[in-house]
Design an enzyme around this catalytic site. Structure first.
Site, PDB file in Angstrom:
ATOM      1  N   TYR A  24      -1.940  -1.179  10.623  1.00 10.27           N
ATOM      2  CA  TYR A  24      -2.011  -1.425   9.171  1.00 10.27           C
ATOM      3  C   TYR A  24      -0.749  -0.913   8.474  1.00 10.27           C
ATOM      4  O   TYR A  24      -0.124  -1.621   7.674  1.00 10.27           O
ATOM      5  CB  TYR A  24      -3.258  -0.716   8.624  1.00 10.27           C
ATOM      6  CG  TYR A  24      -3.498  -0.922   7.144  1.00 10.27           C
ATOM      7  CD1 TYR A  24      -3.964  -2.149   6.672  1.00 10.27           C
ATOM      8  CD2 TYR A  24      -3.274   0.101   6.228  1.00 10.27           C
ATOM      9  CE1 TYR A  24      -4.192  -2.342   5.312  1.00 10.27           C
ATOM     10  CE2 TYR A  24      -3.505  -0.083   4.870  1.00 10.27           C
ATOM     11  CZ  TYR A  24      -3.972  -1.317   4.428  1.00 10.27           C
ATOM     12  OH  TYR A  24      -4.198  -1.504   3.084  1.00 10.27           O
ATOM     13  N   SER A  44       0.864  -1.190   0.000  1.00 16.36           N
ATOM     14  CA  SER A  44       0.000   0.000   0.000  1.00 16.36           C
ATOM     15  C   SER A  44       0.894   1.231   0.000  1.00 16.36           C
ATOM     16  O   SER A  44       2.066   1.145   0.375  1.00 16.36           O
ATOM     17  CB  SER A  44      -0.866  -0.009   1.267  1.00 16.36           C
ATOM     18  OG  SER A  44      -1.625   1.176   1.359  1.00 16.36           O
TER      19      SER A  44
HETATM   20  N1  LIG Z   1      -8.997  -0.922  -1.036  1.00 11.76           N
HETATM   21  C1  LIG Z   1      -7.979  -0.103  -0.944  1.00 11.76           C
HETATM   22  O1  LIG Z   1      -8.118   1.108  -1.141  1.00 11.76           O
HETATM   23  C2  LIG Z   1      -6.591  -0.640  -0.640  1.00 11.76           C
HETATM   24  C3  LIG Z   1      -5.518   0.271  -0.665  1.00 11.76           C
HETATM   25  C4  LIG Z   1      -4.226  -0.205  -0.473  1.00 11.76           C
HETATM   26  C5  LIG Z   1      -4.021  -1.549  -0.256  1.00 11.76           C
HETATM   27  N2  LIG Z   1      -5.079  -2.401  -0.211  1.00 11.76           N
HETATM   28  C6  LIG Z   1      -4.794  -3.809   0.047  1.00 11.76           C
HETATM   29  O2  LIG Z   1      -5.423  -4.624  -0.936  1.00 11.76           O
HETATM   30  C7  LIG Z   1      -5.821  -5.859  -0.373  1.00 11.76           C
HETATM   31  C8  LIG Z   1      -7.303  -6.092  -0.625  1.00 11.76           C
HETATM   32  O3  LIG Z   1      -8.050  -5.043  -0.045  1.00 11.76           O
HETATM   33  P1  LIG Z   1      -9.618  -4.851  -0.249  1.00 11.76           P
HETATM   34  O4  LIG Z   1      -9.868  -3.401  -0.168  1.00 11.76           O
HETATM   35  O5  LIG Z   1     -10.083  -5.629  -1.409  1.00 11.76           O
HETATM   36  O6  LIG Z   1     -10.153  -5.547   1.099  1.00 11.76           O
HETATM   37  P2  LIG Z   1     -11.599  -6.189   1.390  1.00 11.76           P
HETATM   38  O7  LIG Z   1     -11.732  -6.249   2.871  1.00 11.76           O
HETATM   39  O8  LIG Z   1     -12.627  -5.464   0.622  1.00 11.76           O
HETATM   40  O9  LIG Z   1     -11.440  -7.669   0.820  1.00 11.76           O
HETATM   41  C9  LIG Z   1     -10.445  -8.503   1.402  1.00 11.76           C
HETATM   42  C10 LIG Z   1     -10.730  -9.948   1.097  1.00 11.76           C
HETATM   43  O10 LIG Z   1      -9.730 -10.717   1.802  1.00 11.76           O
HETATM   44  C11 LIG Z   1     -10.391 -11.746   2.521  1.00 11.76           C
HETATM   45  N3  LIG Z   1      -9.605 -12.091   3.715  1.00 11.76           N
HETATM   46  C12 LIG Z   1      -9.453 -11.353   4.840  1.00 11.76           C
HETATM   47  N4  LIG Z   1      -8.717 -12.021   5.733  1.00 11.76           N
HETATM   48  C13 LIG Z   1      -8.392 -13.205   5.167  1.00 11.76           C
HETATM   49  C14 LIG Z   1      -7.660 -14.332   5.605  1.00 11.76           C
HETATM   50  N5  LIG Z   1      -7.128 -14.379   6.829  1.00 11.76           N
HETATM   51  N6  LIG Z   1      -7.523 -15.376   4.764  1.00 11.76           N
HETATM   52  C15 LIG Z   1      -8.081 -15.357   3.533  1.00 11.76           C
HETATM   53  N7  LIG Z   1      -8.802 -14.317   3.055  1.00 11.76           N
HETATM   54  C16 LIG Z   1      -8.959 -13.262   3.875  1.00 11.76           C
HETATM   55  C17 LIG Z   1     -11.754 -11.186   2.879  1.00 11.76           C
HETATM   56  O11 LIG Z   1     -12.693 -12.234   3.166  1.00 11.76           O
HETATM   57  C18 LIG Z   1     -12.101 -10.410   1.604  1.00 11.76           C
HETATM   58  O12 LIG Z   1     -12.725 -11.236   0.638  1.00 11.76           O
HETATM   59  C19 LIG Z   1      -5.464  -5.774   1.114  1.00 11.76           C
HETATM   60  O13 LIG Z   1      -4.229  -6.388   1.340  1.00 11.76           O
HETATM   61  C20 LIG Z   1      -5.375  -4.291   1.352  1.00 11.76           C
HETATM   62  O14 LIG Z   1      -4.535  -3.977   2.442  1.00 11.76           O
HETATM   63  C21 LIG Z   1      -6.353  -1.979  -0.388  1.00 11.76           C
END
Ligand SMILES: NC(=O)c1ccc[n+]([C@@H]2O[C@H](COP(=O)([O-])OP(=O)(O)OC[C@H]3O[C@@H](n4cnc5c(N)ncnc54)[C@H](O)[C@@H]3O)[C@@H](O)[C@H]2O)c1
Length: 265
Positions: free
Chosen positions: A156, A142
């Site tokens: 985080y 991120s």
């Molecule tokens: N959305 C953003 O703006 C953003 C920005 C920077 C980084 N990220 C990173 O991108 C990745 C995805 O984010 P997102 O926004 O889609 O999150 P989200 O919460 O919308 O989706 C995350 C998914 O991961 C699954 N998950 C959570 N814990 C788990 C585990 N222990 N084992 C298996 N699956 C698991 C959840 O069930 C869900 O389906 C993350 O690593 C997040 O830190 C997201």
């Protein structure tokens, strides 16, 4: 020929959000997929993508914090498709809290999923990649932690910055064995995670929190999950064959402006 034709990819956190966007991009570019997620909804996402893109997709309900479950997910992928070319270590969690109120349980939850989960995913997949003569790993870091941070993100930010270190070390360690390792540094995309963060930031009006994010992004909006998926697809494809150990910012220039007040605009 599509750029991921013949490739098999395992994507974690793929039931929804960014992981689903990544899976869509991989399916669109011809890959066969193993989707892994804690949520049982992963089976529904797998069959939805299989129908939409006429490719083969399996869904496995597993927790990335459980190394033996991740080893089984890799074994099932190889048993089904005969190989594993790309891993997208995307599953992650984010909970906001003032630092002085952040419990050890919250801290450890982030460390377990965001660091150990990615660690387990990579460690489970690499032996198979080595036996095949190579592969590609893309890790969801991120901009938070390594480049910027907001209050309440201590757990985080700590874990996402750690993933940059893991990316660089694995890239160097496996470069001579043809495994490339890169990470994405995303700003904001609209996903269930960000909707939850918006509710935590502004319980009265979460939409206002989302609008505020968009206002501060020079491109004027959050990323769409499929846009992040396209970056992951590029980094998993042979088109990025000379890119390894890179941290690639995808944020609509959110981290670029020096001020919000100076200049000609
Ligand atoms: N959305 C953003 O703006 C953003 C920005 C920077 C980084 N990220 C990173 O991108 C990745 C995805 O984010 P997102 O926004 O889609 O999150 P989200 O919460 O919308 O989706 C995350 C998914 O991961 C699954 N998950 C959570 N814990 C788990 C585990 N222990 N084992 C298996 N699956 C698991 C959840 O069930 C869900 O389906 C993350 O690593 C997040 O830190 C997201």
């Amino acid at each position: 020929m599509a750029k991921l034709d013949g490739k098999v990819a395992l994507i974690t956190g793929a039931a929804m959000g960014l992981g689903k966007g990544i899976a869509e991009a991989y399916a669109r570019h011809g890959a066969k997929l193993c989707l892994v997620d804690l949520s049982p909804k992963v089976a529904e996402t797998a069959s939805e993508l299989e129908k939409a893109f006429q490719t083969e997709v399996i869904g496995i309900a597993a927790d990335v914090t459980d190394k033996s479950a991740m080893r089984e997910a890799v074994a099932k992928t190889v048993a089904t498709f005969g190989r594993l070319d790309v891993v997208c270590a995307n599953a992650g969690v984010c909970q906001l809290a003032p630092f002085e109120e952040m419990t050890d349980e919250m801290r450890d939850f982030h460390i377990d999923v965001n660091i150990k989960g990615v660690w387990n995913t990579c460690q489970s997949a690499i032996p198979q990649m080595l036996s095949q003569g190579g592969g590609a790993i893309v890790i969801a870091s991120s901009v938070t932690g390594d480049l910027v941070a907001d209050p309440g993100e201590a757990a985080y930010a700590t874990t996402k910055a750690a993933l940059v270190g893991l990316t660089k070390c694995l890239a160097v360690e496996y470069a001579n064995r043809n495994i490339r390792v890169n990470c994405s540094q995303l700003g904001y995309a609209r996903t269930p995670m960000v909707e939850k963060m918006a509710t935590e930031s502004n319980p009265e009006n979460p939409e206002a929190a989302i609008d505020d994010i968009a206002r501060n992004v020079p491109l004027g909006r959050l990323a769409k999950p499929i846009e992040v998926g396209e970056l992951f697809a590029f980094l998993g494809s042979d088109e990025s064959s000379y890119i390894t150990g890179a941290q690639i910012v995808i944020d609509g220039a959110a981290t670029l402006p020096e001020t919000t007040s100076m200049g000609t605009n």
